[in-house]
Scaffold this motif. Sequence first.
Motif, short mmCIF file in Angstrom:
data_model
loop_
_atom_site.label_atom_id
_atom_site.label_comp_id
_atom_site.label_asym_id
_atom_site.label_seq_id
_atom_site.Cartn_x
_atom_site.Cartn_y
_atom_site.Cartn_z
N GLY A 198 37.56 41.88 42.38
CA GLY A 198 37.85 41.27 43.63
C GLY A 198 39.03 41.94 44.50
O GLY A 198 38.95 42.04 45.46
N CYS A 199 39.79 42.50 43.81
CA CYS A 199 41.04 43.13 44.52
C CYS A 199 40.48 44.45 45.10
O CYS A 199 40.95 44.79 46.36
CB CYS A 199 42.14 43.60 43.61
SG CYS A 199 43.18 42.07 43.08
N GLY A 200 39.58 45.23 44.31
CA GLY A 200 38.91 46.32 45.08
C GLY A 200 38.07 45.82 46.29
O GLY A 200 38.01 46.57 47.28
N ALA A 201 37.45 45.00 46.06
CA ALA A 201 36.63 44.43 47.28
C ALA A 201 37.49 44.08 48.59
O ALA A 201 37.16 44.23 49.77
CB ALA A 201 35.68 43.20 46.93
N VAL A 202 38.64 43.36 48.23
CA VAL A 202 39.60 42.98 49.23
C VAL A 202 40.09 44.20 50.16
O VAL A 202 40.51 44.37 51.19
CB VAL A 202 40.46 41.76 49.10
CG1 VAL A 202 41.76 42.57 48.18
CG2 VAL A 202 41.02 41.12 50.29
N ARG B 280 40.61 38.17 58.20
CA ARG B 280 39.22 38.65 57.97
C ARG B 280 38.84 39.24 56.75
O ARG B 280 37.72 39.11 56.20
CB ARG B 280 38.88 39.36 59.22
CG ARG B 280 37.47 39.88 59.39
CD ARG B 280 37.40 40.77 60.53
NE ARG B 280 36.12 40.43 61.49
CZ ARG B 280 35.71 41.21 62.47
NH1 ARG B 280 36.35 42.38 62.67
NH2 ARG B 280 34.42 40.98 63.22
N ALA B 281 39.89 40.12 56.32
CA ALA B 281 39.41 40.80 54.97
C ALA B 281 39.50 39.92 53.99
O ALA B 281 38.73 40.25 52.82
CB ALA B 281 40.59 41.76 54.60
N GLY B 282 40.38 38.79 54.10
CA GLY B 282 40.29 37.78 52.98
C GLY B 282 38.75 36.96 52.74
O GLY B 282 39.03 36.24 51.81
N ARG B 283 37.85 37.28 53.63
CA ARG B 283 36.65 36.81 53.38
C ARG B 283 36.04 37.79 52.27
O ARG B 283 34.96 37.32 51.70
CB ARG B 283 35.68 36.94 54.65
CG ARG B 283 36.02 36.30 55.75
CD ARG B 283 36.28 34.75 55.54
NE ARG B 283 35.26 34.01 54.91
CZ ARG B 283 35.30 32.97 54.45
NH1 ARG B 283 36.22 32.08 54.67
NH2 ARG B 283 34.27 32.44 54.08
N ALA B 284 36.68 38.48 51.56
CA ALA B 284 36.21 39.33 50.46
C ALA B 284 35.63 38.24 49.28
O ALA B 284 36.38 37.42 49.29
CB ALA B 284 37.00 40.36 50.04
N PRO B 285 34.46 38.71 48.67
CA PRO B 285 34.23 37.90 47.26
C PRO B 285 35.29 37.98 46.17
O PRO B 285 35.82 38.95 45.88
CB PRO B 285 32.92 38.31 47.01
CG PRO B 285 32.78 39.93 47.45
CD PRO B 285 33.63 39.80 48.71
N SER B 286 35.42 36.98 45.49
CA SER B 286 36.10 36.97 44.04
C SER B 286 35.57 36.35 43.17
O SER B 286 34.97 35.13 43.37
CB SER B 286 37.68 36.79 44.33
OG SER B 286 37.88 35.56 45.01
#
Length: 321
Positions: free
Chosen positions: A62-66, A17-23
Amino acid sequence: MTDSVPDEPTLRGVLERAGRAPSLHNSQPWQWRWNGARLALYTDPERLLPGTDAFNRQGMLGCGAVLHHAMVAFAAAGWPVRAALFPDPVHRAHLASLTFAGPHPPAEGELALGAAIEARYTDRAPMAAVPNWSDLVQVLAAVCERHDVLPQPVAPELRAELERISWTAGALRRRDPRYQDEARWWLGGAAPGSGVPAAVLPNRDDALRVPVRREFPAGSADPGPTEHDDAHLLLLATADDSPESLLSCGAVLSAVLLECADHAVSTCVLTHLTELPAIRSRVVELTGAGHPQAFVRAGLATAPRPPRTPRRPIGTVLTPG
């Protein structure tokens, strides 16, 4: 597993679910390592895009978002976590370590943010204005208050100049062979399990309806009936370009996107205005921001939701360690 940490299926489900983060270009430049008690976040050097993101600012965002997505998803699953940032001074690719505080029933707000992960998507179509935008901006500032980055609304009178800067960025990128090589791989569907497929990209004529945008290869997404884009613009800027600031900015970006999704507001992240030094300097002159990192378009959706963009299989993202 003990009662103080989630079992393996829960852990994998939360990280999916967390992997839906944008990058950037949906490159997903992160790696998780799990030793049975602690979850560690690392950058994945094979997923970075040096031709587009020469200074790795967007990779860190992107890493901060995930990381923020993961904290939200764990809280919604009843497993709140504590995060220690850059726990190993020698190995800077180790971005964060998460430890569990034990199971705890999620609050209503935590469940709502967890659901917002599923609701959020990148909307590249024209948007309508949000009627209560100034009120929502206050909410966004409040949820980001504990970070060093606050979302800054872009004044409407700056919009025309920002459109010119965006056009210049696109013109420069068209003549950049390294950028074009990466774009051919990541944009349009070549990258397996990641990248941005053609089905979510507008065709070239439809893309012109949105003046402040990154130029993409022609796609097949339905742009909807709206001809004029009335999206609002937010700027995320930091005090410096340190990894700590960039990771924090990525968390703020995640918080802004999820809060907007929870209020049924569509969003689209724009980083093409901050990637090239010459373009970034013009943004600094226009906005007065010291270190601009990303813009966010926000508004009410006018086009059908596009298909979901792909994500890497959890087995390639989560490893023992």
